[in-house]
Design an enzyme around this catalytic site. Structure first.
Site, mmCIF file in Angstrom:
data_model
loop_
_atom_site.group_PDB
_atom_site.id
_atom_site.type_symbol
_atom_site.label_atom_id
_atom_site.label_comp_id
_atom_site.label_asym_id
_atom_site.label_seq_id
_atom_site.Cartn_x
_atom_site.Cartn_y
_atom_site.Cartn_z
ATOM 1 N N HIS A 78 -22.626 -16.163 -14.590
ATOM 2 C CA HIS A 78 -21.168 -16.084 -14.473
ATOM 3 C C HIS A 78 -20.820 -15.650 -13.052
ATOM 4 O O HIS A 78 -20.047 -16.296 -12.372
ATOM 5 C CB HIS A 78 -20.624 -15.112 -15.516
ATOM 6 C CG HIS A 78 -19.126 -15.040 -15.556
ATOM 7 N ND1 HIS A 78 -18.429 -14.358 -16.517
ATOM 8 C CD2 HIS A 78 -18.187 -15.562 -14.737
ATOM 9 C CE1 HIS A 78 -17.126 -14.475 -16.293
ATOM 10 N NE2 HIS A 78 -16.954 -15.188 -15.218
ATOM 11 N N GLU A 131 -15.509 -17.424 -8.195
ATOM 12 C CA GLU A 131 -16.511 -16.370 -8.013
ATOM 13 C C GLU A 131 -16.688 -16.029 -6.540
ATOM 14 O O GLU A 131 -16.797 -14.863 -6.176
ATOM 15 C CB GLU A 131 -17.844 -16.787 -8.645
ATOM 16 C CG GLU A 131 -17.792 -16.906 -10.175
ATOM 17 C CD GLU A 131 -17.372 -15.629 -10.880
ATOM 18 O OE1 GLU A 131 -17.855 -14.542 -10.511
ATOM 19 O OE2 GLU A 131 -16.541 -15.705 -11.811
ATOM 20 N N HIS A 135 -15.258 -12.476 -5.656
ATOM 21 C CA HIS A 135 -16.376 -11.521 -5.612
ATOM 22 C C HIS A 135 -17.308 -11.732 -4.415
ATOM 23 O O HIS A 135 -17.774 -10.779 -3.811
ATOM 24 C CB HIS A 135 -17.199 -11.636 -6.900
ATOM 25 C CG HIS A 135 -16.400 -11.476 -8.150
ATOM 26 N ND1 HIS A 135 -15.936 -10.250 -8.580
ATOM 27 C CD2 HIS A 135 -15.974 -12.376 -9.070
ATOM 28 C CE1 HIS A 135 -15.262 -10.406 -9.715
ATOM 29 N NE2 HIS A 135 -15.269 -11.689 -10.037
#
Ligand SMILES: *[C@@H]1O[C@H](CO)[C@@H](O)[C@H](O)[C@H]1NC(C)=O
Ligand SMILES: *[C@@H]1O[C@H](CO)[C@@H](O)[C@H](O)[C@H]1NC(C)=O
Length: 274
Positions: A78, A131, A135
């Site tokens: 993920h 992502e 992040h």
């Protein structure tokens, strides 16, 4: 700058921020947190179970479909999430360094298998863009992640090294649509392999809890460590109800017998009325 000229920027920002629906529950944006403070303490490496991601994506949404990795028993990445102890995030540490598919082109086919965007009706690069932008740009503070190819390659490496399929299989925890598993057995399976407790995340649909994610953590030297600041119940780090079974579903899409029948009937009707 006038307010008018800011409006397109705000709209763009909102689209960007809400583009990835699945993660709306992942991290609530903490209002009032300084956007200057992008410091973090450790990394959460999250694997998800495509069968359960699919349950959530298709629940009550008949026009939603799922993409699975070729290996039907494979967990997928993920994300890798830099985290400051006791908080979520930081997020979106460099808003001008956006995901660029060209950067990951050399590993794209590998990524499709290891870092699969299960949600078929979203843009192909939705998950990776989300992502990286949210992040990855924060992880990029340390050398092993200071580029898109590095960030995504590390995800593939981590998956190979800490593959949950292997850890669960070794403890005879295998996907089933009938037999449930439980949080304690899952925890013990992981602890017996890596010596650290995982964070066990469930997603809840119609009173059933499905095994959605398993998270493990690393310090900035990429040594395994226990995730900090997680909710603990009876020695388990989990949001699942530990007094109930957990469904670890197979990845087979439910047969759409009704639709097949309807299709055949329509074909027959067309033939008949011609
Ligand atoms: C943001 O990313 C761009 C593109 O890589 C880079 O040139 C810039 O220095 C970064 N800004 C910060 C504050 O790190
Ligand atoms: C957990 O499940 C048990 C058994 O079904 C139920 O009695 C209990 O209320 C649940 N706990 C929570 C926090 O939902």
């Amino acid at each position: 700058m006038s307010l008018k000229s800011l409006i397109p920027a705000i709209i763009l920002y909102l689209c960007f921020d809400f583009s990835h629906q699945r993660e709306s529950y992942e991290h609530e944006l903490v209002k009032g947190v300084s956007t200057v403070d992008k410091d973090w303490d450790f990394l959460i490496f999250t694997q998800n179970w495509p069968g359960s991601v699919c349950k959530a994506w298709t629940h009550n949404k008949p026009n939603h479909h799922c993409v699975y990795p070729n290996k039907k028993d494979s967990w997928t990445v993920h994300g890798i999430w830099p985290t400051k102890a006791g908080t979520k995030g930081p997020f979106s540490c460099n808003t001008t360094w956006l995901f660029d598919p060209e950067e990951v082109r050399p590993i794209e086919t590998e990524l499709e298998q290891a870092w699969t965007n299960v949600e078929k009706e979203t843009e192909l690069y939705n998950l990776w863009a989300h992502e990286w932008n949210k992040h990855g740009t924060c992880a990029a503070m340390i050398e092993p992640f200071n580029g898109q190819l590095k960030y995504f390659s590390k995800g593939i490496d981590f998956l190979k090294q800490f593959h949950m399929t292997d850890m669960l299989n070794a403890a005879d925890i295998i996907p089933s649509d009938v037999k449930e598993t439980n949080a304690e057995d899952i925890n013990n399976a992981v602890v017996s392999k890596i010596g650290k407790r995982p964070v066990i995340e469930c997603v809840f649909e119609d009173g059933v809890q499905y095994l959605l994610e398993l998270r493990i953590c690393f310090d900035k030297q990429l040594n395994l460590m226990e995730c900090l600041g997680e909710k603990e119940v009876n020695g388990l780090l989990t949001n699942c109800n530990i007094s109930k079974g957990i469904m670890y579903p197979t990845q087979l899409p439910p047969p759409k017998r009704y639709l097949v029948q309807l299709h055949k009937f329509v074909n027959w009707l067309q033939w008949f009325t011609l």
